[in-house]
Write an enzyme that holds these catalytic residues in place. Structure first.
Site, mmCIF file in Angstrom:
data_model
loop_
_atom_site.group_PDB
_atom_site.id
_atom_site.type_symbol
_atom_site.label_atom_id
_atom_site.label_comp_id
_atom_site.label_asym_id
_atom_site.label_seq_id
_atom_site.Cartn_x
_atom_site.Cartn_y
_atom_site.Cartn_z
ATOM 1 N N TYR A 112 -13.283 10.867 53.304
ATOM 2 C CA TYR A 112 -11.986 10.336 53.733
ATOM 3 C C TYR A 112 -11.921 10.035 55.230
ATOM 4 C CZ TYR A 112 -10.768 11.661 49.031
ATOM 5 O OH TYR A 112 -10.760 11.753 47.666
ATOM 6 N N PRO A 125 -4.671 5.870 45.863
ATOM 7 C CA PRO A 125 -4.328 5.480 44.493
ATOM 8 C C PRO A 125 -2.829 5.203 44.343
ATOM 9 C CG PRO A 125 -5.456 7.612 44.574
ATOM 10 C CD PRO A 125 -5.013 7.296 45.959
ATOM 11 N N HIS A 348 -5.121 9.770 50.024
ATOM 12 C CA HIS A 348 -5.944 10.652 49.214
ATOM 13 C C HIS A 348 -6.546 11.860 49.946
ATOM 14 C CE1 HIS A 348 -8.118 11.640 45.694
ATOM 15 N NE2 HIS A 348 -8.359 10.434 45.243
ATOM 16 N N SER A 559 -11.905 7.560 36.610
ATOM 17 C CA SER A 559 -11.246 8.842 36.701
ATOM 18 C C SER A 559 -10.221 8.996 35.586
ATOM 19 C CB SER A 559 -10.554 8.923 38.062
ATOM 20 O OG SER A 559 -9.998 10.173 38.262
HETATM 21 N N1 COA Z 1 -13.084 18.280 19.153
HETATM 22 C C1 COA Z 1 -11.751 18.299 19.148
HETATM 23 N N2 COA Z 1 -11.000 18.316 20.276
HETATM 24 C C2 COA Z 1 -11.656 18.283 21.454
HETATM 25 C C3 COA Z 1 -13.052 18.238 21.526
HETATM 26 C C4 COA Z 1 -13.792 18.247 20.302
HETATM 27 N N3 COA Z 1 -15.121 18.223 20.278
HETATM 28 N N4 COA Z 1 -13.429 18.213 22.821
HETATM 29 C C5 COA Z 1 -12.283 18.240 23.544
HETATM 30 N N5 COA Z 1 -11.206 18.290 22.720
HETATM 31 C C6 COA Z 1 -9.790 18.373 23.096
HETATM 32 C C7 COA Z 1 -9.554 19.374 24.197
HETATM 33 O O1 COA Z 1 -9.341 20.654 23.671
HETATM 34 C C8 COA Z 1 -8.323 18.804 24.865
HETATM 35 O O2 COA Z 1 -7.172 19.137 24.110
HETATM 36 P P1 COA Z 1 -5.652 18.968 24.671
HETATM 37 O O3 COA Z 1 -5.311 17.525 24.562
HETATM 38 O O4 COA Z 1 -4.875 19.798 23.723
HETATM 39 O O5 COA Z 1 -5.669 19.486 26.065
HETATM 40 C C9 COA Z 1 -8.509 17.322 24.751
HETATM 41 O O6 COA Z 1 -9.386 17.138 23.639
HETATM 42 C C10 COA Z 1 -9.069 16.668 25.991
HETATM 43 O O7 COA Z 1 -10.390 17.115 26.246
HETATM 44 P P2 COA Z 1 -11.495 16.150 26.865
HETATM 45 O O8 COA Z 1 -11.193 14.772 26.474
HETATM 46 O O9 COA Z 1 -12.835 16.679 26.510
HETATM 47 O O10 COA Z 1 -11.267 16.171 28.400
HETATM 48 P P3 COA Z 1 -10.753 17.273 29.408
HETATM 49 O O11 COA Z 1 -9.283 17.433 29.266
HETATM 50 O O12 COA Z 1 -11.600 18.479 29.304
HETATM 51 O O13 COA Z 1 -11.001 16.534 30.785
HETATM 52 C C11 COA Z 1 -12.174 15.977 32.772
HETATM 53 C C12 COA Z 1 -12.274 16.207 31.262
HETATM 54 C C13 COA Z 1 -13.503 15.590 33.306
HETATM 55 C C14 COA Z 1 -11.179 14.862 33.020
HETATM 56 C C15 COA Z 1 -11.680 17.321 33.401
HETATM 57 O O14 COA Z 1 -12.650 18.310 33.232
HETATM 58 C C16 COA Z 1 -11.448 17.205 34.877
HETATM 59 O O15 COA Z 1 -12.308 17.527 35.672
HETATM 60 N N6 COA Z 1 -10.229 16.761 35.277
HETATM 61 C C17 COA Z 1 -9.878 16.520 36.653
HETATM 62 C C18 COA Z 1 -10.273 15.131 37.040
HETATM 63 C C19 COA Z 1 -9.679 14.755 38.344
HETATM 64 O O16 COA Z 1 -9.520 15.564 39.220
HETATM 65 N N7 COA Z 1 -9.312 13.472 38.447
HETATM 66 C C20 COA Z 1 -8.629 12.946 39.570
HETATM 67 C C21 COA Z 1 -9.445 12.852 40.785
HETATM 68 S S1 COA Z 1 -8.405 12.380 42.090
HETATM 69 C C1 HC5 Z 2 -3.195 9.242 40.617
HETATM 70 C C2 HC5 Z 2 -4.588 9.241 40.149
HETATM 71 C C3 HC5 Z 2 -5.531 9.135 41.241
HETATM 72 C C4 HC5 Z 2 -6.970 9.284 40.880
HETATM 73 C C5 HC5 Z 2 -7.781 9.180 42.091
HETATM 74 C C6 HC5 Z 2 -9.215 9.523 41.925
HETATM 75 O O1 HC5 Z 2 -9.719 9.668 40.866
HETATM 76 O O2 HC5 Z 2 -9.908 9.612 43.042
HETATM 77 C C7 HC5 Z 2 -11.285 9.990 43.005
HETATM 78 C C8 HC5 Z 2 -11.428 11.269 43.790
HETATM 79 C C9 HC5 Z 2 -12.704 11.971 43.639
HETATM 80 O O3 HC5 Z 2 -13.053 12.735 44.543
HETATM 81 O O4 HC5 Z 2 -13.389 11.814 42.637
HETATM 82 C C10 HC5 Z 2 -12.067 8.894 43.680
HETATM 83 N N1 HC5 Z 2 -12.190 7.624 42.947
HETATM 84 C C11 HC5 Z 2 -10.919 6.902 42.914
HETATM 85 C C12 HC5 Z 2 -13.145 6.809 43.701
HETATM 86 C C13 HC5 Z 2 -12.686 7.796 41.577
#
Ligand code: COA
Ligand code: HC5
Length: 631
Positions: A112, A125, A348, A559
Site C-alpha cells: 500500500y 475497492p 485499502h 477475491s
Molecule cells: N460440502 C458442503 N459444503 C461445503 C463444502 C463441502 N465440501 N465446503 C465448504 N462448504 C460450505 C462451508 O461450510 C460454508 O458454509 P456456510 O455458507 O454455511 O458458511 C460455505 O460452503 C462456504 O465455504 P467455501 O466456499 O469453501 O469458502 P469459505 O467460506 O471457506 O471461504 C475464503 C474461502 C478463501 C474466501 C476464506 O477462507 C477467506 O480467506 N476469506 C477472506 C477473504 C478476504 O479477506 N477477502 C477480502 C480481501 S480484502
Molecule cells: C469490499 C471488498 C474488497 C475486496 C478487496 C480485496 O480483495 O483486496 C485484496 C487484498 C488482499 O490483500 O488480498 C487485493 N486485491 C483487490 C488485489 C485482490
C-alpha cells in the site's frame, strides 16, 4: 486432510444494535480486546523446503517447461544446506520472534504505502448496494441520516469493545482492523505514504465530513453530553449543508487525491503551506468517516444499474460528475446519490474488505429499522464549511489531476453481473466448496478465452493470527489446468471430466486451508526477498528470475467477500492486461464484478463476465448429467 476444518467458514457474529443513547467513550483498547488479541497465535514462518517445493508446483501450469527447468535449478541452489535460503530463513525466524507479526508492517508498506499508483481504481475497492427507493433530495438526506446513525451505532460497539469476535474455520480472528477503519486517513508523501489514526487519541474525533457539490463540511455527530445525534437531528444538519452548497461552483479540491501518489504528495506539501488549507485537510483526515452526497448521474437502464453504480463507487465519473465529491485518501466514504444510488469506497491500507462489509451489513439493517422519530430540538450549530485558498499553483495541480483522472475513468472497463441460476447451494449439494467451484469456473472461463492458464490470485485471510492481513491462494494449479483442458475436449468422457473437476476443487480447498493457516508461499517468498534486501548486497537469483516476476503478473486478481447484504464489491485489475474479479456468493445467486482496462486490446470485462456465467452453468450441467461413480 483437515477433516471438519475443510468446511471453513467466516462467521460474522450477529451484530446486535446497541443503544442509541450510549455516551461516546474514549476508544480505549483495554481488557477484553487485548485479552482476545493476546490469545491469538503469531503468524508462523513456513518451512523453507515446503515453500520451495510448492513454488515449483505453482509455476508448473503457468510457466513453459524450459523456464521451469531453469527455475528448478535456481531453487535447488537457493535451498541447499548452508545456502542463502537458510540464512534468510533464519533472519525471518528471528524477526518473527521479535515482532508481533513478522509480515504486517512489511505488507502495509509494500502493498500500500510504497505503491505509487493512484488509489483510485488501482487500490481502493468499491461496494454497491441495491438501488434505494428514492430519487429526490429529501430521500437522499433521510437515507444519509439513517446511515450515519447506523455507523455511529456500530462505532459504539467498537468503542465499548462489544463487537462479537469473528471466526474462520472454527478459530477466532484478529479484530484489530476494526479499530483502524474509523477516524483514519492515508496521507500522501513524495516517495511513500503514511496512515494516521485518531481513534485512540485522548480526545477522539466527534465529527464526520460531508461533501456536497465538491464542498466539504464538518458535521459534529455527538451532543455535548456525549450522546450521538438522532436520525432527526442529523437530517436537519444535512439539510443545512445542502442549502448552503446549492451549486458546484467551487474548485473540486478532492480531485487532487485521485492523482499518482508522488504527484499528489508534492501537491499536498504545497497545498498545506497555507494555514486555512492545512486546517481544512486536517479536519477531513481526523473525521470519523466521510459522507458524499452525490449529484444524479446520467440515467441508464435499470439493468445497467449495478455496473453504472460500480463506476460511481470506484471513481465517481470524473471531474464533470462526482469525483470532486470525494477525498480518496479517507479510509471510509459512504456515497449516497440523489437518484438512489448508494454504496461506498474505502482506502485499502488500514483494513481488508470483511470488516468493512460487517460494518455495512450492520448499517443496512439499521437503516431498515430506524424511523425518523421527532426529538425535542436543541438548536444545533451550523455545520462548519471547510475553506480552501486556491493559489494558481494549486489550480494547476487540480487541472493535472483532472486530466489524469479523465484518462483513468475512460480506461476502466467493468461489468457487474448477478448470476441468478444458482448460488452456494448448488456446489454444497454436490459436497463441493462453493468458493473453489467459482474459482474453477473462473479458470475455465479464462482458459476458454485465452487457451492458456494464467497466474491467479485469490485473497486468503490471515486473521487467525495476530495482526494478520492476507496471503495468496494460487487458483491456477496443476489440477485446475487438467480440468480446464479436459472440459471442452470431446475425446474425454464426462465421468473423467467430473473426476478432474472434483480433484481440482479439492486441490483448491486444500490450498485455501494451507493459506489461512499461514503456510502459503507468496508472503513467505516476499518475506525472504525483503530479508535479502536488508541482509545481502544483492538479491538471490530466484528473485530476479523471470519466472518469479511472471508468477506475480496476476492476470486474474480475485477475491471473495461474503456479505449478508445483497451487495456487489468491485476493484480494478492489478496488471495492465488483466482482470479484477470480486464476488459475493449468496445462497441462490452470485453477485460479481469483472474489471479490465479498455487500453488493453486483449481483455474485455463483459466477455469475461459472460464466460464466467457460461462456465458456471456448464459445470453444473456436467455434474447433473453425469451419474456419480459408486465408490
Ligand atoms: N460440502 C458442503 N459444503 C461445503 C463444502 C463441502 N465440501 N465446503 C465448504 N462448504 C460450505 C462451508 O461450510 C460454508 O458454509 P456456510 O455458507 O454455511 O458458511 C460455505 O460452503 C462456504 O465455504 P467455501 O466456499 O469453501 O469458502 P469459505 O467460506 O471457506 O471461504 C475464503 C474461502 C478463501 C474466501 C476464506 O477462507 C477467506 O480467506 N476469506 C477472506 C477473504 C478476504 O479477506 N477477502 C477480502 C480481501 S480484502
Ligand atoms: C469490499 C471488498 C474488497 C475486496 C478487496 C480485496 O480483495 O483486496 C485484496 C487484498 C488482499 O490483500 O488480498 C487485493 N486485491 C483487490 C488485489 C485482490
Amino acid at each position: 486432510m483437515l477433516g471438519n476444518l475443510a468446511r471453513t467458514m467466516v462467521k460474522t457474529g450477529v451484530v446486535k444494535p446497541s443503544s442509541l443513547v450510549k455516551p461516546v467513550s474514549v476508544t480505549r483498547i483495554t481488557g477484553r480486546y487485548l485479552a482476545h488479541q493476546e490469545g491469538l497465535p503469531k503468524l508462523p514462518v513456513p518451512p523453507l523446503q515446503q515453500t520451495c517445493d510448492r513454488y515449483l508446483a505453482v509455476l508448473d501450469p503457468i510457466t513453459d517447461p524450459e523456464e521451469l527447468n531453469h527455475t528448478r535449478k535456481l531453487v535447488e541452489e537457493f535451498q541447499k544446506p548452508g545456502g542463502v535460503g537458510e540464512r534468510l530463513q533464519k533472519g525471518l525466524e528471528r524477526r518473527a520472534m521479535k515482532m508481533e507479526n513478522w509480515l504486517s508492517d512489511w505488507w502495509l508498506q509494500t502493498a500500500y504505502l510504497e505503491y505509487r499508483m493512484p488509489v483510485v481504481i488501482h487500490s481502493s475497492p468499491g461496494v454497491v448496494l441495491p438501488r434505494l427507493e428514492f430519487s429526490d433530495r429529501q430521500g437522499q438526506m433521510r437515507y444519509a441520516a439513517k446511515l450515519i446513525a447506523g455507523v455511529l451505532d456500530f462505532k459504539t460497539m467498537i468503542d465499548n469493545e462489544t463487537l462479537p469476535v469473528e471466526f474462520l474455520g472454527g478459530k477466532p480472528l484478529c479484530m484489530n482492523q476494526y479499530y483502524r477503519v474509523l477516524s483514519s486517513c492515508r496521507i500522501p508523501g513524495t516517495k511513500r505514504d503514511t496512515v494516521v489514526n485518531y481513534a485512540l487519541d485522548k480526545k477522539p474525533p466527534a465529527h464526520i465530513t460531508v461533501v456536497h457539490n465538491f464542498q466539504f463540511f464538518v458535521l459534529d455527530v455527538y451532543n455535548s453530553d456525549g450522546t450521538p445525534l438522532t436520525v432527526d437531528q442529523i437530517y436537519i444538519q444535512l439539510d443545512k449543508i445542502w442549502n448552503s452548497s446549492l451549486q458546484a461552483n467551487e474548485e473540486p479540491i478532492g480531485i487532487l487525491t485521485s492523482n499518482h501518489r508522488n504527484s499528489w504528495g508534492k501537491a499536498y506539501n504545497n497545498l498545506i503551506k497555507d494555514k486555512t488549507n492545512e486546517e481544512s485537510v486536517k479536519a477531513i483526515q481526523k473525521s470519523i468517516f466521510t459522507v458524499c452526497l452525490d449529484a444524479p448521474m446520467p440515467h441508464k437502464s435499470d439493468e445497467m444499474y449495478w455496473t453504472r453504480a460500480g463506476f460511481q463507487m470506484l471513481h465517481g465519473g470524473g471531474s464533470r460528475w462526482n469525483s470532486g465529491n470525494r477525498w480518496f485518501d479517507k479510509t471510509l466514504q459512504f456515497i449516497i446519490g440523489e437518484d438512489g444510488t448508494c454504496g461506498l469506497i474505502y482506502e485499502h491500507a488500514p483494513a481488508e474488505g470483511p470488516p468493512i462489509i460487517a460494518l455495512l451489513d450492520h448499517v443496512v439493517e439499521y437503516t431498515k429499522k430506524s424511523e425518523m422519530v421527532r426529538t425535542p430540538m436543541v438548536p444545533l450549530r451550523m455545520p462548519q464549511k471547510l475553506h480552501f485558498n486556491i493559489t494558481p499553483e494549486i489550480k494547476k495541480d487540480i487541472e493535472e489531476a483532472k486530466q489524469n483522472l479523465y484518462i483513468m475513468v475512460h480506461d476502466l472497463d467493468m461489468k457487474i453481473s448477478v448470476f441468478s441460476h444458482f448460488g452456494k447451494n448448488f456446489p454444497k449439494s454436490q459436497k463441493m466448496s462453493p468458493d473453489a467451484f467459482i474459482q474453477m469456473a473462473l479458470q475455465l472461463a479464462h482458459y476458454r478465452m485465452y487457451k492458456r492458464c494464467c497466474p491467479t490470485y485469490e485473497s486468503a485471510s490471515l486473521r487467525m493470527f495476530r495482526l494478520g492481513r492476507t496471503d495468496t491462494i494460487r487458483s491456477a494449479s496443476i489440477d485446475s489446468a487438467r480440468f480446464v483442458k479436459a472440459m471442452d475436449d470431446s475425446t474425454k468422457q464426462n465421468t473423467e471430466k467430473v473426476a478432474l473437476l472434483e480433484k481440482a476443487i479439492k486441490a483448491h480447498r486444500d490450498y485455501t486451508d494451507m493459506a489461512i493457516r499461514g503456510q502459503a508461499i507468496d508472503r513467505h517468498l516476499l518475506g525472504l526477498k525483503l530479508q535479502a534486501t536488508e541482509d545481502l548486497p544483492s538479491l538471490p537469483e530466484v528473485f530476479v528470475d523471470p519466472s518469479y516476476a511472471a508468477s506475480l503478473h496476476y492476470k486474474l486478481s480475485t477475491s471473495q467477500v461474503p456479505a449478508k447484504t445483497n451487495c456487489v464489491m468491485c476493484f480494478g485489475p492489478v496488471v495492465p492486461d488483466g482482470y479484477g474479479v470480486c464476488y459475493n456468493p449468496k445462497d441462490s445467486h452470485i453477485n460479481y464484478a469483472v474489471s479490465a482496462f479498455n487500453s488493453c486490446k486483449d481483455t474485455n470485462a463483459a466477455l469475461m463476465a459472460q464466460a464466467l456465467e457460461d462456465a458456471l452453468l456448464d459445470m453444473k450441467t456436467l455434474l447433473e448429467q453425469t451419474p456419480k461413480a459408486k465408490l
